[in-house]
Design a protein around this motif. Sequence first.
Motif, PDB file in Angstrom:
ATOM      1  N   LEU A 118      34.565  47.898 -28.890  1.00 30.76           N
ATOM      2  CA  LEU A 118      33.893  46.707 -28.221  1.00 30.76           C
ATOM      3  C   LEU A 118      34.509  46.214 -29.481  1.00 30.76           C
ATOM      4  O   LEU A 118      35.392  46.527 -30.690  1.00 30.76           O
ATOM      5  N   VAL A 119      34.629  44.663 -29.392  1.00 35.48           N
ATOM      6  CA  VAL A 119      34.944  43.222 -29.957  1.00 35.48           C
ATOM      7  C   VAL A 119      34.257  42.912 -30.368  1.00 35.48           C
ATOM      8  O   VAL A 119      32.836  42.548 -29.323  1.00 35.48           O
ATOM      9  N   LYS A 120      33.840  42.548 -31.154  1.00 33.56           N
ATOM     10  CA  LYS A 120      32.803  41.707 -31.587  1.00 33.56           C
ATOM     11  C   LYS A 120      33.502  39.975 -31.459  1.00 33.56           C
ATOM     12  O   LYS A 120      34.824  39.500 -32.238  1.00 33.56           O
ATOM     13  N   ILE A 121      33.152  39.451 -30.490  1.00 30.38           N
ATOM     14  CA  ILE A 121      33.630  37.872 -30.167  1.00 30.38           C
ATOM     15  C   ILE A 121      32.481  36.586 -30.577  1.00 30.38           C
ATOM     16  O   ILE A 121      31.582  37.028 -30.404  1.00 30.38           O
ATOM     17  N   MET A 122      32.429  35.985 -30.672  1.00 31.74           N
ATOM     18  CA  MET A 122      31.927  34.354 -30.920  1.00 31.74           C
ATOM     19  C   MET A 122      32.360  33.824 -29.439  1.00 31.74           C
ATOM     20  O   MET A 122      32.801  33.562 -28.799  1.00 31.74           O
ATOM     21  N   VAL A 123      30.853  33.280 -28.772  1.00 31.70           N
ATOM     22  CA  VAL A 123      30.939  32.563 -27.193  1.00 31.70           C
ATOM     23  C   VAL A 123      31.390  31.908 -27.038  1.00 31.70           C
ATOM     24  O   VAL A 123      31.773  31.505 -26.589  1.00 31.70           O
ATOM     25  N   GLU A 124      31.353  31.016 -28.300  1.00 34.57           N
ATOM     26  CA  GLU A 124      32.247  30.025 -27.652  1.00 34.57           C
ATOM     27  C   GLU A 124      34.234  30.268 -27.845  1.00 34.57           C
ATOM     28  O   GLU A 124      34.793  29.896 -26.951  1.00 34.57           O
ATOM     29  N   ASP A 125      34.311  31.081 -28.494  1.00 33.09           N
ATOM     30  CA  ASP A 125      35.593  31.628 -28.409  1.00 33.09           C
ATOM     31  C   ASP A 125      35.853  32.599 -27.298  1.00 33.09           C
ATOM     32  O   ASP A 125      36.933  32.044 -26.387  1.00 33.09           O
ATOM     33  N   LEU A 126      34.941  33.139 -26.451  1.00 35.66           N
ATOM     34  CA  LEU A 126      34.850  33.908 -25.683  1.00 35.66           C
ATOM     35  C   LEU A 126      34.809  32.706 -24.178  1.00 35.66           C
ATOM     36  O   LEU A 126      35.992  33.274 -23.274  1.00 35.66           O
ATOM     37  N   LEU A 127      34.191  31.565 -24.068  1.00 35.43           N
ATOM     38  CA  LEU A 127      34.353  30.392 -22.872  1.00 35.43           C
ATOM     39  C   LEU A 127      35.188  30.546 -23.342  1.00 35.43           C
ATOM     40  O   LEU A 127      36.198  29.616 -21.689  1.00 35.43           O
TER      41      LEU A 127
END
Length: 154
Positions: free
Chosen positions: A133-142
Amino acid sequence: MTSYELKVKEYIESTKIEAEHITLKQSCHSVSDAVEAIGVSENEVVKNICMIDQNGRFIVAIVRGGDRASTSRVGKALEIERPRLADEDEVLKYTGYPAGGVPSFGFDAEFVIDQKVTEMDTVYTGGGSPYSLVKIMVEDLLRINKGKVIRARK
């Protein structure tokens, strides 16, 4: 580490996003598997529902783990006919990753992100294989997938 997982890690490093790649000993192929493996709620895990429109455009609808994607809502939001779900071979062909390990970024697609996902600070997405899995901040994802925020869930 599989070549798929390595590809995700290299993408994270090359884009300099703050994300954590997590390799597990147990499967995280399904949302319930991921929840059990890392001990988070199903809303912290996102699913990448892969679709194809009538013109062959590849679309990825990102929804929270407890939600279901709606092909009709995606079609309406993108002003296209209702797309169909991609099969496992198409998922691998278009994303470069096997179904069950597809990340929410790092390949050419039209990304749509359900509004409920944007209410989260951080989410877990596919890490390249059914064991990562990858844990990522939603703002970075966007930012990295240039996703369009819509109501994509049923």
